[in-house]
Every structure is written in C-alpha cells, then in structure tokens.
Design an enzyme around this catalytic site. Structure first.
Site, PDB file in Angstrom:
ATOM      1  N   SER A 176       0.824  -1.211   0.000  1.00 29.30           N
ATOM      2  CA  SER A 176       0.000   0.000   0.000  1.00 29.30           C
ATOM      3  C   SER A 176       0.857   1.259   0.000  1.00 29.30           C
ATOM      4  CB  SER A 176      -0.869  -0.028   1.262  1.00 29.30           C
ATOM      5  OG  SER A 176      -1.343   1.256   1.564  1.00 29.30           O
ATOM      6  N   TYR A 178      -2.149  -0.323  10.035  1.00 28.43           N
ATOM      7  CA  TYR A 178      -2.380  -0.854   8.683  1.00 28.43           C
ATOM      8  C   TYR A 178      -1.090  -0.741   7.870  1.00 28.43           C
ATOM      9  CZ  TYR A 178      -3.909  -0.960   3.806  1.00 28.43           C
ATOM     10  OH  TYR A 178      -4.021  -1.252   2.473  1.00 28.43           O
TER      11      TYR A 178
HETATM   12  N1  LIG Z   1      -8.544  -0.135  -2.406  1.00 32.49           N
HETATM   13  C1  LIG Z   1      -7.448   0.601  -2.213  1.00 32.49           C
HETATM   14  O1  LIG Z   1      -7.425   1.811  -2.464  1.00 32.49           O
HETATM   15  C2  LIG Z   1      -6.180  -0.032  -1.697  1.00 32.49           C
HETATM   16  C3  LIG Z   1      -5.063   0.797  -1.502  1.00 32.49           C
HETATM   17  C4  LIG Z   1      -3.885   0.211  -1.025  1.00 32.49           C
HETATM   18  C5  LIG Z   1      -3.828  -1.135  -0.776  1.00 32.49           C
HETATM   19  N2  LIG Z   1      -4.933  -1.908  -0.955  1.00 32.49           N
HETATM   20  C6  LIG Z   1      -4.820  -3.345  -0.662  1.00 32.49           C
HETATM   21  O2  LIG Z   1      -5.346  -4.062  -1.777  1.00 32.49           O
HETATM   22  C7  LIG Z   1      -5.959  -5.268  -1.329  1.00 32.49           C
HETATM   23  C8  LIG Z   1      -7.388  -5.324  -1.829  1.00 32.49           C
HETATM   24  O3  LIG Z   1      -8.092  -4.194  -1.329  1.00 32.49           O
HETATM   25  P1  LIG Z   1      -9.638  -3.949  -1.588  1.00 32.49           P
HETATM   26  O4  LIG Z   1      -9.826  -2.489  -1.691  1.00 32.49           O
HETATM   27  O5  LIG Z   1     -10.106  -4.846  -2.660  1.00 32.49           O
HETATM   28  O6  LIG Z   1     -10.215  -4.413  -0.165  1.00 32.49           O
HETATM   29  P2  LIG Z   1     -11.500  -5.322   0.191  1.00 32.49           P
HETATM   30  O7  LIG Z   1     -11.673  -5.200   1.662  1.00 32.49           O
HETATM   31  O8  LIG Z   1     -12.633  -4.957  -0.687  1.00 32.49           O
HETATM   32  O9  LIG Z   1     -11.022  -6.770  -0.195  1.00 32.49           O
HETATM   33  C9  LIG Z   1     -10.282  -7.614   0.674  1.00 32.49           C
HETATM   34  C10 LIG Z   1     -11.031  -8.935   0.788  1.00 32.49           C
HETATM   35  O10 LIG Z   1     -10.244  -9.799   1.587  1.00 32.49           O
HETATM   36  C11 LIG Z   1     -11.096 -10.544   2.430  1.00 32.49           C
HETATM   37  N3  LIG Z   1     -10.318 -10.931   3.607  1.00 32.49           N
HETATM   38  C12 LIG Z   1      -9.894 -10.115   4.607  1.00 32.49           C
HETATM   39  N4  LIG Z   1      -9.176 -10.825   5.503  1.00 32.49           N
HETATM   40  C13 LIG Z   1      -9.154 -12.114   5.036  1.00 32.49           C
HETATM   41  C14 LIG Z   1      -8.571 -13.318   5.522  1.00 32.49           C
HETATM   42  N5  LIG Z   1      -7.880 -13.312   6.640  1.00 32.49           N
HETATM   43  N6  LIG Z   1      -8.757 -14.455   4.811  1.00 32.49           N
HETATM   44  C15 LIG Z   1      -9.475 -14.446   3.665  1.00 32.49           C
HETATM   45  N7  LIG Z   1     -10.043 -13.338   3.163  1.00 32.49           N
HETATM   46  C16 LIG Z   1      -9.881 -12.179   3.841  1.00 32.49           C
HETATM   47  C17 LIG Z   1     -12.248  -9.623   2.778  1.00 32.49           C
HETATM   48  O11 LIG Z   1     -13.430 -10.343   3.103  1.00 32.49           O
HETATM   49  C18 LIG Z   1     -12.393  -8.805   1.487  1.00 32.49           C
HETATM   50  O12 LIG Z   1     -13.408  -9.318   0.659  1.00 32.49           O
HETATM   51  C19 LIG Z   1      -5.836  -5.253   0.186  1.00 32.49           C
HETATM   52  O13 LIG Z   1      -4.678  -5.966   0.525  1.00 32.49           O
HETATM   53  C20 LIG Z   1      -5.651  -3.789   0.524  1.00 32.49           C
HETATM   54  O14 LIG Z   1      -4.960  -3.623   1.736  1.00 32.49           O
HETATM   55  C21 LIG Z   1      -6.105  -1.393  -1.412  1.00 32.49           C
END
Ligand SMILES: NC(=O)c1ccc[n+]([C@@H]2O[C@H](COP(=O)([O-])OP(=O)(O)OC[C@H]3O[C@@H](n4cnc5c(N)ncnc54)[C@H](O)[C@@H]3O)[C@@H](O)[C@H]2O)c1
Length: 341
Positions: free
Chosen positions: A144, A169
């Site tokens: 991130s 985080y």
């Molecule tokens: N969306 C953004 O702007 C952004 C920015 C930086 C980093 N990220 C990273 O990208 C990735 C995806 O983000 P997103 O926005 O799609 O988030 P999201 O929360 O929509 O998707 C993450 C999914 O992982 C599942 N999950 C969480 N913990 C889990 C576990 N222990 N076992 C199995 N499943 C689990 C959740 O149910 C969720 O559906 C994440 O790692 C997030 O930290 C996202």
C-alpha cells in the site's frame, strides 16, 4: 496457468478475477467474506462471477461458477486457517498466487488492531508457507502507498525510506514486504509487492471517499472533508490497477526469472489530484452540490500521496490512462444503478 486470487470477493480481487477469466485463465478465488463492510456487496460481486448465494450466504464452502464453469471456483476460507489452506494448495496445484486478501483501511486500524494482525500478519505468513512448500512460481501481493507514512519527498519512489509508518495498517503492509523478502531470500520464492495508491471504481469499498461522498450527497447529508480539503491523492482507477497486476501475473516464467527474485513496485496513476477537485467531479456527475463539513486532519492519515511509477512503466509497459472525469463517472453511474437511485 492456474492462479489463486485471495480476497476474490473484495473490490480489487473481484475486478482481477473478471479480467483473468476474460483471458480464459483458470482461477480459484478465496475470501473469508468478513463483515468489515456490507457483505451484500461482496455477495453481489461474487454473483457477477457466477457464484450465487442462497439466503444470506454462499451455499457451499466450495462452489463452481455458473457463468465460467470449472474455470472459476470459489472457496470461502480464512488465510489464518492453517489446516485448510495447505490442503487447497495440494489439491489445486497453483502456479501463481495473487494475494489481495487483507484487513484494509487506515482508520479502522485504530479501532480494531487485532484484525490487522490476524489477516495481514498471521494470514500472510500462512500464505508464504504454502507458496514455499508448494513451489509457487510467483507470489504477487498487495502492499500500500500508506507504507510511505511521514515521507514528504514527492512523488513517492520505491527507493525512498519507508521506516516511518503512521498507522498499524501501514505497519502491517510494510511487514508483508519484509516477510516476503525473507522468503525470497531463504527459499528462493519469487515475490512482487505492489504498493496500490487509492483505488476507486465500480463495486468499490463503502469505507472509501468516493463511496462515502456519493452516498452522502445523494442522501442530502454533509460530507466530512478532512484537513479542511488540503489533501491530495493519487486516485487510481481500478481497471488501470488490474491492468498493471495482470501484466505482472501474466509474464512468462522464463522472462520473470531474469528479474530480481524480490521486487516492489508502486502502482498508481502517477498524478496527485486535489481532494477538492475530486469532490467537484463527483458533484458534477451527480448534478448536486455537496454540503461540506470541514474538519481537521485525522490521526493516521497523510496529506498527500503521489506515485512514481517509472519502474513499472519501464519493466512492464504500464500505462494508467483513465482520467478522473471518466473514472468518477463510471463509479457514480454504477452506484446509481446498483442502489437504484
Ligand atoms: N482499495 C485501495 O485503495 C487499496 C489501496 C492500497 C492497498 N490496498 C490493498 O489491496 C488489497 C485489496 O483491497 P480492496 O480495496 O479490494 O479491499 P476489500 O476489503 O474490498 O477486499 C479484501 C477482501 O479480503 C477478504 N479478507 C480479509 N481478511 C481475510 C482473511 N484473513 N482471509 C481471507 N479473506 C480475507 C475480505 O473479506 C475482502 O473481501 C488489500 O490488501 C488492501 O490492503 C487497497
């Protein structure tokens, strides 16, 4: 090529699965479907992938897509499950793994730190162990932009020091990069960490700015604008993110082997957009003006993010090309249709 996508019911995971299935790649998606935000949104995304729920839940622990047949399987599973995760690797014989499952969100990490340790630390080390023992060719995982923490040199470059995270985080994501480095070094596991920069688009997360603002504006409620609007973000449209992730996942193994075994890239839009301009674009698309509740800076938050993506352009021809005017419209159109506004 069979790929494991973790977090497949999540925002980015869902879009990635759609894109890989369009290429006719075999995909297995796992997700715990946790209740950090409205689970119906997660079930809705799965339904788009042909995984139907019955009543309130996905019916079986393991389901095959009604839309893509055996090309897409979904398994409801926790990364922390040290018994079931290796069994899945044993049965499915993945070649490549893309880890998008995580407890996301900066602000929530002040309220519920354990969720970050469980998913992002314990879950991630379990995944690394499986990748190690089942000889995965390449682990690509979400980091991130938050790892840049107090960095004030812009744009953020992967050569910058990232030893000053300001939320748990961010610390958990930085830990993922350190843990991946260890596994690359000790066990020869090829790993690529991707520092995502504020991703937005249809089916987006309800805790993120564009969703919160759109909902509040349509409900005639004030929007909370932190740091009195003096914020900039490298907002990145989800298709541009998925395009970058796919370029890395799809790279032939012999070509990938010529790269360093441990890699980190920024993946963003390469532009810092003023929060006030972003809000204006939402207002324009909704045809309504927001009532703004101007507030001070929030703990754990940063004022500006901006990705230097030169390495990704150079190595993978990455070219994010979605302007916010296009991306915001696509989100607001989706929102109004999905929530029947
Ligand atoms: N969306 C953004 O702007 C952004 C920015 C930086 C980093 N990220 C990273 O990208 C990735 C995806 O983000 P997103 O926005 O799609 O988030 P999201 O929360 O929509 O998707 C993450 C999914 O992982 C599942 N999950 C969480 N913990 C889990 C576990 N222990 N076992 C199995 N499943 C689990 C959740 O149910 C969720 O559906 C994440 O790692 C997030 O930290 C996202």
């Amino acid at each position: 090529m069979k790929i494991l996508v973790t977090g497949a019911a999540g925002f980015i995971g869902y879009h990635l699965c759609e894109a890989l299935l369009k290429r006719d790649i075999e995909v297995v998606g796992i997700d715990s479907i946790n209740d950090y935000y409205d689970q119906n949104l997660k079930f809705g995304r799965l339904s788009q992938l042909g995984i139907e729920k019955i009543g309130a839940r996905v019916p079986l622990r393991r389901c095959t897509s009604t839309k893509h047949g055996s090309k897409f399987k979904f398994v409801r599973m926790n990364l922390e499950d040290r018994q079931e995760l290796p069994k899945l690797f044993e049965q499915e014989e993945f070649r490549v793994v893309c880890n998008l499952a995580a407890q996301a969100g900066v602000r929530y990490s002040l309220e519920n730190p354990s969720a970050y340790i469980d998913s992002n630390i314990v879950g991630f080390v379990n995944l690394l162990e499986c990748c190690r023992h089942y000889k995965i060719e390449h682990l690509v995982y979400a980091s991130s932009s938050s790892v840049y923490g107090l960095n004030d040199k812009i744009p953020f470059s992967t050569t910058d020091n990232v030893d000053h995270p300001i939320s748990l985080y961010a610390a958990s994501k930085k830990s993922n990069e350190l843990m991946a480095h260890t596994y690359s070094h000790l066990f020869g596991l090829p790993t690529t960490g991707l520092r995502f920069f504020t991703v937005y688009g249809p089916w987006g997360r309800p805790d993120m700015a564009i969703f919160l603002f759109t909902k509040a504006i349509l409900d005639n409620k004030p929007i909370n604008v932190f740091n009195h609007g003096e914020m900039e973000r490298d907002f990145t449209y989800v298709n541009d993110i998925v395009d970058g992730v796919e370029r890395i996942l799809m790279e032939p193994n012999d070509k990938r082997k010529q790269r360093p075994i441990y890699n980190i890239y920024n993946i963003g839009n390469n532009k810092a957009i003023k929060l006030t301009d972003f809000i204006e674009s939402i207002e324009h698309n909704l045809g309504k003006t927001a009532v703004k509740n101007m507030l001070p800076m929030q703990p754990g938050d940063v004022t500006r993010t901006w990705a230097n993506v030169d390495n990704l352009i150079q190595d993978y021809n990455y070219s994010p090309d979605t302007d916010i005017s296009v991306g915001v419209k696509s989100f607001t159109d989706w929102y109004c249709q999905h929530y029947k506004v």
